[in-house]
Design a protein around this motif. Structure first.
Motif, PDB file in Angstrom:
ATOM      1  N   ARG A  42       0.831  -1.209   0.000  1.00  0.00           N
ATOM      2  CA  ARG A  42       0.000   0.000   0.000  1.00  0.00           C
ATOM      3  C   ARG A  42       0.864   1.257   0.000  1.00  0.00           C
ATOM      4  NH1 ARG A  42      -3.500   2.689   4.559  1.00  0.00           N
ATOM      5  NH2 ARG A  42      -4.504   4.241   3.276  1.00  0.00           N
ATOM      6  N   ALA A  43       1.875   1.274   0.855  1.00  0.00           N
ATOM      7  CA  ALA A  43       2.775   2.430   0.905  1.00  0.00           C
ATOM      8  C   ALA A  43       3.503   2.598  -0.432  1.00  0.00           C
ATOM      9  CB  ALA A  43       3.782   2.273   2.043  1.00  0.00           C
ATOM     10  N   ALA A  44       3.939   1.500  -1.017  1.00  0.00           N
ATOM     11  CA  ALA A  44       4.668   1.578  -2.286  1.00  0.00           C
ATOM     12  C   ALA A  44       3.773   2.056  -3.427  1.00  0.00           C
ATOM     13  CB  ALA A  44       5.289   0.227  -2.619  1.00  0.00           C
ATOM     14  N   TYR A  50       3.118   9.202  -6.260  1.00  0.00           N
ATOM     15  CA  TYR A  50       3.845  10.425  -5.906  1.00  0.00           C
ATOM     16  C   TYR A  50       5.119  10.561  -6.745  1.00  0.00           C
ATOM     17  CZ  TYR A  50       6.617  13.617  -2.992  1.00  0.00           C
ATOM     18  OH  TYR A  50       7.406  14.643  -2.527  1.00  0.00           O
ATOM     19  N   THR A  51       5.789   9.456  -6.998  1.00  0.00           N
ATOM     20  CA  THR A  51       7.008   9.491  -7.806  1.00  0.00           C
ATOM     21  C   THR A  51       6.703   9.864  -9.248  1.00  0.00           C
ATOM     22  OG1 THR A  51       8.036   7.831  -6.396  1.00  0.00           O
ATOM     23  CG2 THR A  51       9.010   8.132  -8.552  1.00  0.00           C
ATOM     24  N   LEU A  52       5.524   9.490  -9.730  1.00  0.00           N
ATOM     25  CA  LEU A  52       5.162   9.838 -11.098  1.00  0.00           C
ATOM     26  C   LEU A  52       4.867  11.331 -11.236  1.00  0.00           C
ATOM     27  CD1 LEU A  52       4.768   8.623 -13.885  1.00  0.00           C
ATOM     28  CD2 LEU A  52       2.370   8.291 -13.309  1.00  0.00           C
ATOM     29  N   LEU A  53       4.250  11.941 -10.231  1.00  0.00           N
ATOM     30  CA  LEU A  53       3.890  13.369 -10.266  1.00  0.00           C
ATOM     31  C   LEU A  53       4.266  14.035  -8.927  1.00  0.00           C
ATOM     32  CD1 LEU A  53       0.344  12.896 -11.809  1.00  0.00           C
ATOM     33  CD2 LEU A  53       2.413  13.604 -13.024  1.00  0.00           C
ATOM     34  N   PRO A  54       5.562  14.291  -8.695  1.00  0.00           N
ATOM     35  CA  PRO A  54       5.972  14.782  -7.381  1.00  0.00           C
ATOM     36  C   PRO A  54       5.786  16.285  -7.162  1.00  0.00           C
ATOM     37  CG  PRO A  54       7.892  14.506  -8.730  1.00  0.00           C
ATOM     38  CD  PRO A  54       6.704  14.008  -9.532  1.00  0.00           C
ATOM     39  N   PHE A  55       5.738  17.052  -8.213  1.00  0.00           N
ATOM     40  CA  PHE A  55       5.667  18.503  -8.043  1.00  0.00           C
ATOM     41  C   PHE A  55       4.228  18.909  -7.732  1.00  0.00           C
ATOM     42  CE2 PHE A  55       9.466  17.765 -10.529  1.00  0.00           C
ATOM     43  CZ  PHE A  55      10.398  18.470  -9.792  1.00  0.00           C
ATOM     44  N   GLY A  56       4.075  19.684  -6.676  1.00  0.00           N
ATOM     45  CA  GLY A  56       2.755  20.074  -6.208  1.00  0.00           C
ATOM     46  C   GLY A  56       2.295  19.235  -5.033  1.00  0.00           C
ATOM     47  N   SER A  57       3.112  18.274  -4.617  1.00  0.00           N
ATOM     48  CA  SER A  57       2.812  17.421  -3.461  1.00  0.00           C
ATOM     49  C   SER A  57       4.076  17.276  -2.629  1.00  0.00           C
ATOM     50  CB  SER A  57       2.355  16.033  -3.910  1.00  0.00           C
ATOM     51  OG  SER A  57       1.211  16.117  -4.695  1.00  0.00           O
ATOM     52  N   ALA A  59       5.732  14.672   0.842  1.00  0.00           N
ATOM     53  CA  ALA A  59       5.559  13.574   1.787  1.00  0.00           C
ATOM     54  C   ALA A  59       5.833  14.106   3.193  1.00  0.00           C
ATOM     55  CB  ALA A  59       6.516  12.437   1.459  1.00  0.00           C
ATOM     56  N   VAL A  60       4.920  13.816   4.105  1.00  0.00           N
ATOM     57  CA  VAL A  60       5.073  14.231   5.510  1.00  0.00           C
ATOM     58  C   VAL A  60       4.738  13.051   6.408  1.00  0.00           C
ATOM     59  CG1 VAL A  60       4.544  16.659   5.062  1.00  0.00           C
ATOM     60  CG2 VAL A  60       2.708  15.099   5.666  1.00  0.00           C
ATOM     61  N   ARG A  61       5.175  13.145   7.656  1.00  0.00           N
ATOM     62  CA  ARG A  61       4.809  12.116   8.638  1.00  0.00           C
ATOM     63  C   ARG A  61       3.306  12.169   8.864  1.00  0.00           C
ATOM     64  NH1 ARG A  61       7.959   9.283  11.607  1.00  0.00           N
ATOM     65  NH2 ARG A  61       6.616   9.398  13.440  1.00  0.00           N
ATOM     66  N   ARG A  62       2.701  11.014   8.926  1.00  0.00           N
ATOM     67  CA  ARG A  62       1.254  10.932   9.068  1.00  0.00           C
ATOM     68  C   ARG A  62       0.768  11.558  10.370  1.00  0.00           C
ATOM     69  NH1 ARG A  62       0.583   5.954   7.071  1.00  0.00           N
ATOM     70  NH2 ARG A  62       0.776   4.930   9.078  1.00  0.00           N
ATOM     71  N   GLU A  63       1.557  11.482  11.422  1.00  0.00           N
ATOM     72  CA  GLU A  63       1.126  12.074  12.691  1.00  0.00           C
ATOM     73  C   GLU A  63       1.099  13.601  12.633  1.00  0.00           C
ATOM     74  OE1 GLU A  63       5.290  11.858  15.234  1.00  0.00           O
ATOM     75  OE2 GLU A  63       3.800  10.287  15.460  1.00  0.00           O
ATOM     76  N   GLU A  64       1.828  14.211  11.710  1.00  0.00           N
ATOM     77  CA  GLU A  64       1.739  15.658  11.513  1.00  0.00           C
ATOM     78  C   GLU A  64       0.389  16.044  10.916  1.00  0.00           C
ATOM     79  OE1 GLU A  64       4.989  17.246   9.228  1.00  0.00           O
ATOM     80  OE2 GLU A  64       6.466  16.099  10.368  1.00  0.00           O
ATOM     81  N   THR A 130       2.682  10.120   4.543  1.00  0.00           N
ATOM     82  CA  THR A 130       1.531  10.323   3.688  1.00  0.00           C
ATOM     83  C   THR A 130       1.840  11.446   2.712  1.00  0.00           C
ATOM     84  OG1 THR A 130      -0.868  10.603   3.633  1.00  0.00           O
ATOM     85  CG2 THR A 130       0.336  11.947   5.211  1.00  0.00           C
ATOM     86  N   ILE A 131       1.173  11.450   1.579  1.00  0.00           N
ATOM     87  CA  ILE A 131       1.393  12.456   0.551  1.00  0.00           C
ATOM     88  C   ILE A 131       0.289  13.497   0.668  1.00  0.00           C
ATOM     89  CG2 ILE A 131       1.730  12.844  -1.913  1.00  0.00           C
ATOM     90  CD1 ILE A 131       3.729  10.839  -0.558  1.00  0.00           C
ATOM     91  N   VAL A 132       0.700  14.760   0.762  1.00  0.00           N
ATOM     92  CA  VAL A 132      -0.259  15.870   0.875  1.00  0.00           C
ATOM     93  C   VAL A 132       0.064  16.922  -0.179  1.00  0.00           C
ATOM     94  CG1 VAL A 132      -0.637  15.494   3.350  1.00  0.00           C
ATOM     95  CG2 VAL A 132       1.147  17.071   2.607  1.00  0.00           C
ATOM     96  N   PRO A 133      -0.918  17.755  -0.544  1.00  0.00           N
ATOM     97  CA  PRO A 133      -0.625  18.858  -1.483  1.00  0.00           C
ATOM     98  C   PRO A 133       0.382  19.819  -0.862  1.00  0.00           C
ATOM     99  CG  PRO A 133      -2.983  18.537  -1.248  1.00  0.00           C
ATOM    100  CD  PRO A 133      -2.332  17.682  -0.215  1.00  0.00           C
TER     101      PRO A 133
END
Length: 134
Positions: A42-44, A50-57, A59-64, A130-133
């Motif tokens: 799931r993480a992969a 995210y690796t395909l479209l990284p700009f505009g997003s 990765a942050v720790r989920r607890e944040e 997790t990936i966020v904008p």
């Protein structure tokens, strides 16, 4: 998606993002085939997108994002990241690192090299992120 992010993502795909996203996808499929690898799959899959479209997003720790610790950010997440590192993390990070070095040779490739270095760090320790904008 902002126009600049869209342009950078298109250039990213052409300059090495597509094959690294494919690498993440392969890792996710291999993990999904084994029943015990499903948490890593799931993480992969998320990081492949995210690796395909990284700009505009980013990765942050989920607890944040959630404000509280969960199974992926606690001790089991640490164990999961250690197992991930041994099984798949090091070779994905190596792929990002080699691509970053190749892109850093050119001035135009420097922003993409920096993005690959960030993804190399994420490849080493992805569980609990997790990936966020942006």
């Amino acid at each position: 998606m902002q126009p600049v992010s869209l342009l950078l993502n298109v250039l990213w795909i052409v300059l090495g993002g597509a094959y690294m996203a494919f690498g993440w996808l392969v890792a996710a499929v291999v993990m999904a085939i084994t029943i015990v690898g499903l948490p890593w799959a799931r993480a992969a899959f998320n990081i492949a997108a995210y690796t395909l479209l990284p700009f505009g997003s980013r990765a942050v720790r989920r607890e944040e994002v959630t404000g509280m610790e969960d199974i992926g950010t606690g001790p089991l997440g640490l164990l999961g990241n250690i197992i991930w590192f041994v099984l798949a993390g090091w070779w994905l990070a190596l792929g990002h690192l080699l691509t970053a070095i190749a892109l850093a040779v050119t001035i135009i490739g420097l922003p993409f090299a920096w993005a690959h270095l960030k993804l190399a760090g994420l490849a080493l320790w992805p569980i609990g992120k997790t990936i966020v904008p942006a």
